[in-house]
Design a protein around this motif. Structure first.
Motif, PDB file in Angstrom:
ATOM      1  N   UNK A  49     -31.216  42.478  15.571  1.00  0.00           N
ATOM      2  CA  UNK A  49     -32.380  42.366  16.449  1.00  0.00           C
ATOM      3  C   UNK A  49     -33.060  41.022  16.169  1.00  0.00           C
ATOM      4  N   UNK A  50     -32.820  40.015  17.017  1.00  0.00           N
ATOM      5  CA  UNK A  50     -33.438  38.701  16.789  1.00  0.00           C
ATOM      6  C   UNK A  50     -34.965  38.785  16.838  1.00  0.00           C
ATOM      7  N   UNK A  51     -35.592  38.189  15.854  1.00  0.00           N
ATOM      8  CA  UNK A  51     -37.048  38.208  15.757  1.00  0.00           C
ATOM      9  C   UNK A  51     -37.584  36.866  16.280  1.00  0.00           C
ATOM     10  N   UNK A  52     -37.722  36.803  17.610  1.00  0.00           N
ATOM     11  CA  UNK A  52     -38.221  35.577  18.232  1.00  0.00           C
ATOM     12  C   UNK A  52     -39.685  35.329  17.889  1.00  0.00           C
ATOM     13  N   UNK A  53     -40.372  36.373  17.470  1.00  0.00           N
ATOM     14  CA  UNK A  53     -41.790  36.202  17.147  1.00  0.00           C
ATOM     15  C   UNK A  53     -41.994  35.348  15.894  1.00  0.00           C
TER      16      UNK A  53
END
Length: 274
Positions: A49-53
């Protein structure tokens, strides 16, 4: 023909390897920045789950808004002044050639061998005497001086190869030295000026040593100089640190990609003249 094909194949392989060596570190930074904050990613592995935040968190944590403004102010203070002085000096040394221009050229040439690390201690005491420590002027003024040897040599190399017939024709038409510079030589030097401006921008934006030593307030440093304070605060949070590094690198990459044609054309022009 066989040798030519072999050389072409070897050249293509070397270019691919060089491109890989250049791209892989940026790709590693990007992938690591997408991992959960506070974790220790292992290898080049895309997160589930990429954490773009993380980029937004790094932007806020490093106070990037103030850093962008500070870097922009430093660039505006350094690049135009350095271009103006270097262009005037390069025109004088490369085209007008006043008495003693060879000795002046030698002094600038010796200045190219002067490393930033060798003058940082005298600069610190000098800025302290002037009361400029912990101000942006402590970065702007030394950078203008330290860039002069290369910038003057760059512009001199351009003006010294300009055809003398243009100047002689302009002189016969009644042009003085200032008109000769502004109306003939300056418009023809735009490729050299634009490429020099790109180099000065990149060097100023990425200036680390002077920003760290001469300025304590991280919001008055360059983007690269503020990375030291950001690393000290979030050095154990690898994804957040990588996200901050990417944000700091992004403006320089954008500038280079936008103006790469002008930069390459200026380099090729110099190679052809040389």
């Amino acid at each position: 023909m066989i040798a030519s094909r072999r050389e072409k194949w070897v050249g293509n392989v070397l270019l691919v390897l060089l491109m890989a060596v250049t791209i892989v570190p940026f790709l590693t930074l990007f992938v690591t920045a997408l991992h959960p904050a506070g974790t220790y990613p292992s290898g080049l592995e895309w997160p589930e789950e990429p954490h773009w935040e993380n980029f937004a968190s790094a932007f806020q944590a490093a106070n990037m808004g103030k850093l962008l403004l500070s870097s922009a102010l430093i660039v505006v203070g350094v690049v135009p002044v350095a271009l103006l002085i270097a262009t005037l000096a390069g025109f004088a040394l490369g085209h007008l050639r006043p008495p003693g221009h060879r000795w002046i050229f030698l002094v600038f040439l010796l200045g190219l061998t002067l490393p930033f690390q060798g003058v940082i201690v005298p600069l610190y005491y000098q800025m302290r005497e002037f009361g400029l420590l912990n101000t942006r002027w402590a970065i702007i003024l030394p950078l203008i001086g330290l860039y002069m040897p290369f910038a003057v040599m760059w512009m001199r190399a351009h003006f010294v190869n300009m055809p003398t017939d243009l100047s002689e024709a302009a002189r016969m038409d009644g042009a003085n030295t200032w008109s000769l510079f502004t109306k003939i030589h300056l418009p023809l030097s735009m490729p050299a000026l634009s490429s020099l401006a790109i180099l000065l921008f990149l060097w100023t934006w990425n200036q680390f040593l002077l920003a760290v030593v001469l300025v304590d307030d991280s919001t008055k440093r360059t983007m690269a100089g503020a990375l030291g304070a950001f690393q000290g605060q979030y050095g154990t949070d690898i994804p957040l640190l990588c996200a901050g590094s990417i944000l700091i690198l992004t403006p320089t990459l954008i500038v280079f990609l936008v103006f790469q044609r002008q930069f390459v054309s200026a380099l090729l022009q110099g190679a052809i003249k040389g």
